[in-house]
Design a protein around this motif. Sequence first.
Motif, PDB file in Angstrom:
ATOM      1  N   ALA A  55       0.828  -1.216   0.000  1.00 54.13           N
ATOM      2  CA  ALA A  55       0.000   0.000   0.000  1.00 54.13           C
ATOM      3  C   ALA A  55       0.860   1.263   0.000  1.00 54.13           C
ATOM      4  N   LYS A  56       2.049   1.189   0.586  1.00 57.32           N
ATOM      5  CA  LYS A  56       2.960   2.337   0.576  1.00 57.32           C
ATOM      6  C   LYS A  56       3.362   2.717  -0.845  1.00 57.32           C
ATOM      7  N   LEU A  57       3.260   1.764  -1.761  1.00 57.84           N
ATOM      8  CA  LEU A  57       3.579   2.023  -3.165  1.00 57.84           C
ATOM      9  C   LEU A  57       2.356   2.494  -3.940  1.00 57.84           C
ATOM     10  N   LYS A  58       1.247   2.667  -3.226  1.00 56.49           N
ATOM     11  CA  LYS A  58      -0.027   3.100  -3.809  1.00 56.49           C
ATOM     12  C   LYS A  58      -0.545   2.113  -4.857  1.00 56.49           C
ATOM     13  N   MET A  59      -0.458   0.819  -4.487  1.00 61.08           N
ATOM     14  CA  MET A  59      -0.936  -0.261  -5.351  1.00 61.08           C
ATOM     15  C   MET A  59      -1.679  -1.278  -4.518  1.00 61.08           C
ATOM     16  N   ASP A  60      -2.539  -2.048  -5.174  1.00 62.29           N
ATOM     17  CA  ASP A  60      -3.086  -3.226  -4.515  1.00 62.29           C
ATOM     18  C   ASP A  60      -2.186  -4.411  -4.864  1.00 62.29           C
ATOM     19  N   ALA A  61      -2.473  -5.568  -4.294  1.00 62.80           N
ATOM     20  CA  ALA A  61      -1.601  -6.739  -4.476  1.00 62.80           C
ATOM     21  C   ALA A  61      -1.495  -7.160  -5.940  1.00 62.80           C
ATOM     22  N   VAL A  62      -2.613  -7.171  -6.666  1.00 61.36           N
ATOM     23  CA  VAL A  62      -2.583  -7.609  -8.070  1.00 61.36           C
ATOM     24  C   VAL A  62      -1.766  -6.634  -8.919  1.00 61.36           C
ATOM     25  N   ALA A  63      -1.931  -5.352  -8.700  1.00 63.60           N
ATOM     26  CA  ALA A  63      -1.156  -4.358  -9.457  1.00 63.60           C
ATOM     27  C   ALA A  63       0.335  -4.504  -9.162  1.00 63.60           C
ATOM     28  N   PHE A  64       0.668  -4.709  -7.888  1.00 67.86           N
ATOM     29  CA  PHE A  64       2.069  -4.897  -7.496  1.00 67.86           C
ATOM     30  C   PHE A  64       2.663  -6.116  -8.202  1.00 67.86           C
ATOM     31  N   ILE A  95      10.717  -2.116  -7.357  1.00 72.86           N
ATOM     32  CA  ILE A  95       9.636  -2.226  -6.366  1.00 72.86           C
ATOM     33  C   ILE A  95       9.612  -3.492  -5.524  1.00 72.86           C
ATOM     34  N   GLY A  96      10.108  -4.629  -6.001  1.00 69.63           N
ATOM     35  CA  GLY A  96      10.017  -5.789  -5.130  1.00 69.63           C
ATOM     36  C   GLY A  96      10.264  -7.132  -5.764  1.00 69.63           C
ATOM     37  N   THR A  97       9.858  -8.161  -5.021  1.00 74.83           N
ATOM     38  CA  THR A  97      10.148  -9.559  -5.319  1.00 74.83           C
ATOM     39  C   THR A  97       8.878 -10.392  -5.268  1.00 74.83           C
ATOM     40  N   VAL A  98       8.807 -11.383  -6.137  1.00 78.36           N
ATOM     41  CA  VAL A  98       7.732 -12.367  -6.124  1.00 78.36           C
ATOM     42  C   VAL A  98       8.374 -13.745  -6.127  1.00 78.36           C
ATOM     43  N   SER A 118       8.116  -6.270  -0.774  1.00 78.32           N
ATOM     44  CA  SER A 118       8.825  -5.107  -1.292  1.00 78.32           C
ATOM     45  C   SER A 118      10.356  -5.202  -1.280  1.00 78.32           C
ATOM     46  N   ARG A 119      10.922  -6.331  -0.903  1.00 78.57           N
ATOM     47  CA  ARG A 119      12.393  -6.449  -0.938  1.00 78.57           C
ATOM     48  C   ARG A 119      12.888  -6.318  -2.379  1.00 78.57           C
ATOM     49  N   LYS A 120      13.856  -5.453  -2.597  1.00 76.21           N
ATOM     50  CA  LYS A 120      14.346  -5.184  -3.945  1.00 76.21           C
ATOM     51  C   LYS A 120      15.670  -5.878  -4.240  1.00 76.21           C
ATOM     52  N   GLN A 121      16.292  -6.446  -3.234  1.00 77.10           N
ATOM     53  CA  GLN A 121      17.580  -7.091  -3.419  1.00 77.10           C
ATOM     54  C   GLN A 121      17.391  -8.536  -3.868  1.00 77.10           C
ATOM     55  N   PRO A 122      17.953  -8.913  -5.009  1.00 74.85           N
ATOM     56  CA  PRO A 122      17.832 -10.310  -5.432  1.00 74.85           C
ATOM     57  C   PRO A 122      18.640 -11.228  -4.533  1.00 74.85           C
ATOM     58  N   VAL A 123      18.164 -12.457  -4.410  1.00 70.80           N
ATOM     59  CA  VAL A 123      18.853 -13.483  -3.651  1.00 70.80           C
ATOM     60  C   VAL A 123      19.090 -14.649  -4.602  1.00 70.80           C
ATOM     61  N   GLY A 124      20.314 -15.126  -4.647  1.00 69.68           N
ATOM     62  CA  GLY A 124      20.618 -16.252  -5.514  1.00 69.68           C
ATOM     63  C   GLY A 124      21.292 -15.834  -6.806  1.00 69.68           C
ATOM     64  N   GLN A 125      21.225 -16.743  -7.754  1.00 69.03           N
ATOM     65  CA  GLN A 125      21.918 -16.590  -9.028  1.00 69.03           C
ATOM     66  C   GLN A 125      20.921 -16.219 -10.137  1.00 69.03           C
ATOM     67  N   LEU A 126      21.287 -15.252 -10.958  1.00 68.70           N
ATOM     68  CA  LEU A 126      20.462 -14.894 -12.107  1.00 68.70           C
ATOM     69  C   LEU A 126      20.469 -16.064 -13.086  1.00 68.70           C
TER      70      LEU A 126
END
Length: 131
Positions: A55-64, A95-98, A118-126
């Motif tokens: 919500a801090k990003l002014k989005m709902d879950a589906v939009a995010f 904006i984040g991670t799924v 909302s974590r923006k830092q990737p974890v693992g290998q691309l």
Amino acid sequence: MYKFVPSSFNSLDFAVFPNIVHPLRNFVRAPVRLQEGNGRWGLRHVELAHAPEIAKLKMDAVAFISQVVKPGSPIYCEFDSFKPSQRTQAINLRIGTVILEYKNTREDEFYTIITAFSRKQPVGQLIGRLE
């Protein structure tokens, strides 16, 4: 029967996870979809556990989720376990991670969205990019 939630672009497929051949594991090509889920995974989980930060990003879950899981989004994998349901991450570095998990049923195969935050830092290998 699975209950899928359409993206902000009114499609059940948010993107397509490509076929990826990796030395540690191969990934099959399949659409990425959002299920209604429950308190532990899917849209309901995202709404219950992560709504305030989204919500801090002014989005709902589906939009995010639609902004993270889209063609061109990078895919990361930790390779921390060799389970058949190895989870991967789609990232939008702004904006984040799924978190995604592959599902193979009698009727269909797809990557389901487990959670989004909302974590923006990737974890693992691309390992690739969504199509």
